[in-house]
Motif scaffolding. Sequence first.
Motif, PDB file in Angstrom:
ATOM      1  N   PRO A 168      16.112  12.326 -46.140  1.00 34.35           N
ATOM      2  CA  PRO A 168      15.286  12.851 -44.578  1.00 34.35           C
ATOM      3  C   PRO A 168      14.233  14.820 -44.451  1.00 34.35           C
ATOM      4  O   PRO A 168      13.255  14.552 -44.364  1.00 34.35           O
ATOM      5  CB  PRO A 168      16.190  13.298 -43.944  1.00 34.35           C
ATOM      6  CG  PRO A 168      16.977  11.685 -44.296  1.00 34.35           C
ATOM      7  CD  PRO A 168      16.732  11.882 -45.758  1.00 34.35           C
ATOM      8  N   LEU A 169      15.584  15.136 -45.916  1.00 34.85           N
ATOM      9  CA  LEU A 169      14.887  16.382 -45.799  1.00 34.85           C
ATOM     10  C   LEU A 169      13.588  16.318 -46.577  1.00 34.85           C
ATOM     11  O   LEU A 169      12.492  17.055 -45.878  1.00 34.85           O
ATOM     12  CB  LEU A 169      16.189  16.783 -46.464  1.00 34.85           C
ATOM     13  CG  LEU A 169      16.045  18.508 -47.060  1.00 34.85           C
ATOM     14  CD1 LEU A 169      15.110  19.776 -45.954  1.00 34.85           C
ATOM     15  CD2 LEU A 169      16.279  18.977 -48.013  1.00 34.85           C
ATOM     16  N   ALA A 170      13.095  16.105 -46.939  1.00 37.71           N
ATOM     17  CA  ALA A 170      11.346  15.551 -47.606  1.00 37.71           C
ATOM     18  C   ALA A 170      10.764  14.917 -46.828  1.00 37.71           C
ATOM     19  O   ALA A 170       9.380  15.946 -46.367  1.00 37.71           O
ATOM     20  CB  ALA A 170      12.209  14.562 -49.149  1.00 37.71           C
ATOM     21  N   ASN A 171      11.227  13.909 -45.808  1.00 38.43           N
ATOM     22  CA  ASN A 171      10.617  13.968 -44.924  1.00 38.43           C
ATOM     23  C   ASN A 171      10.064  15.175 -44.326  1.00 38.43           C
ATOM     24  O   ASN A 171       8.312  14.653 -43.289  1.00 38.43           O
ATOM     25  CB  ASN A 171      11.179  12.340 -43.898  1.00 38.43           C
ATOM     26  CG  ASN A 171      11.008  11.577 -44.502  1.00 38.43           C
ATOM     27  OD1 ASN A 171      10.649  10.740 -46.067  1.00 38.43           O
ATOM     28  ND2 ASN A 171      11.878  10.257 -44.284  1.00 38.43           N
ATOM     29  N   PHE A 172      10.956  15.296 -44.016  1.00 36.72           N
ATOM     30  CA  PHE A 172      11.002  16.537 -42.395  1.00 36.72           C
ATOM     31  C   PHE A 172       9.448  17.835 -43.238  1.00 36.72           C
ATOM     32  O   PHE A 172       9.069  17.878 -42.670  1.00 36.72           O
ATOM     33  CB  PHE A 172      12.399  17.483 -42.338  1.00 36.72           C
ATOM     34  CG  PHE A 172      11.980  18.344 -41.514  1.00 36.72           C
ATOM     35  CD1 PHE A 172      11.119  18.456 -40.386  1.00 36.72           C
ATOM     36  CD2 PHE A 172      11.761  20.105 -42.664  1.00 36.72           C
ATOM     37  CE1 PHE A 172      11.796  19.650 -39.145  1.00 36.72           C
ATOM     38  CE2 PHE A 172      12.428  21.015 -41.456  1.00 36.72           C
ATOM     39  CZ  PHE A 172      11.544  20.944 -40.132  1.00 36.72           C
ATOM     40  N   ILE A 173       9.943  18.028 -44.737  1.00 36.78           N
ATOM     41  CA  ILE A 173       8.601  18.420 -45.117  1.00 36.78           C
ATOM     42  C   ILE A 173       7.399  18.118 -45.334  1.00 36.78           C
ATOM     43  O   ILE A 173       6.425  18.700 -44.963  1.00 36.78           O
ATOM     44  CB  ILE A 173       8.764  19.323 -46.855  1.00 36.78           C
ATOM     45  CG1 ILE A 173      10.765  20.029 -46.617  1.00 36.78           C
ATOM     46  CG2 ILE A 173       7.898  19.946 -47.229  1.00 36.78           C
ATOM     47  CD1 ILE A 173      10.145  21.184 -45.590  1.00 36.78           C
TER      48      ILE A 173
END
Length: 506
Positions: free
Chosen positions: A320-325
């Motif tokens: 989800p952290l990569a999704n956010f970026i």
Amino acid sequence: MKSLRIYFTSDVHGYVYPTDYLDNDRKDIGLLNCMNHYQKDGNTLIIDGGDTIQGSPFTNYLSSKALNKHPMAEIMNVAGYDYVTFGNHEFNYGYEYLKSYMNHLDGKCLCINIKDSTGGIDILPYDIKVMENGLKIGVIGFTTDFITRWERPCNIENFQIEDVYTSIEKCFDTVKGQADIVIGIYHGGFEYELATNKKLSESKENIAYKICKDFDFDILLTGHQHMPIEGQYLHGTYIVQTPHNGTRFIELTMNYDEESGEKNFESSLKEASLPPKQDVYDKFLPLEEEVQRWLDTPVGHLSQELNPEDHLTMARQGSPLANFINQIQLEESGADIACTSFANVIKGFHKNVTVRDILATYPYPNTLVVLKVTKEVLKKALERCASYFDYKDGEISISESFLKPKVEHYNYDYFSNLTYTFDLKNEVGNRVTSISYQGKELTNEDTLSLVMNNYRSSGAGGYEFYCECEVEKEILTEMPEIIINYFTKHSFVDVDEKTYIHVIPS
């Protein structure tokens, strides 16, 4: 018998104060801690191997300020640095920022393969220094010529950057003829594994092994790969390298018998242990306190905390952290799909996001590029990502090619708005079994717009095929600023929790 002592740092990346900026605690890190251990006399050289003025919140903050005299230069001067060379990240904040640093140094900038075509920065190819005991030391600086692949053209338009090997070839014998000892300062590392002599890379990004083999340097001070090399011989040359972020420095001593010509070397990696050099600490403390206050500035709120897991877990399951970026990149660019990567060490985001969260999670001043891509290009990109995994005896691990000679988690990309499958039971290069967009499997005729950072669009990290793609758009705002601006528009953000990757076996 004549002696020489060298203190060497490299890849400090702007870590000056004894903190890693994940919080405000004092730690055994930073240039102020290193320099408090230096004991300089007339037979001592203090040398830095580059990547000095970019990489920390401290230098990120400095880059936004109009500087009459660069604080990093003042600190290096107090430490007593005799020589520096360029690192590839020296150019990230543009010409004027770099010039302010270089031209306020008391020490000399040596770089045989970089010239300033405007004459604005004083760069010497090499220097001959006579020590107090009469030793003649020849010092040559050089840096990886891959800068031309990675850096934004506007940041290096004043420079001629030439091939490392041929540049050394032109001057080495001249320096050797004038010196008792020849030292190379190379912002670059090794293309072979030192323990086994196994070749790890065909790239010319790092050629220290070839340099040691073909040139008779007495000492080669290396960097760029962030590897701890305490000191050893390679093809008759004594080599060292430091880890990054000012966590350790090299202390090297050489004894030279003039009658026999015998040279003996000893070195060790020293901890950047507390306390810091107090007078410099106090002088720039108001600036450091400004940085800490800025880092604690709230910028917005997330629907959930975004804490990183270990790199292997995130690569296998998505993040989800990569999704956010990626969702930020998608909104900023209007592209169909996005990809991003993680630094080797990342902090993640609290629900209440601060500037500190952003800079400790996305530390690079990357800009964005939108490319027009085909299924063929995406297949190549995803196969490169799939090669991150090693599958043996039913166990999944990280491929050695992403760990040696340098740890490169940042060369694994996470895609959003694109659904894809890796089958790790297949051989590397044939692992991607499905690529779909909006629920439909891509065909060879389909094209999509893909947003990524400018580093990746340059083809760096094994993605050379991106260089052949049509550029649809460039966004020259740096990503940390784009992330902050995103929160200005969306004070509360719902995080994209979708899983885009499927790995077999799961």
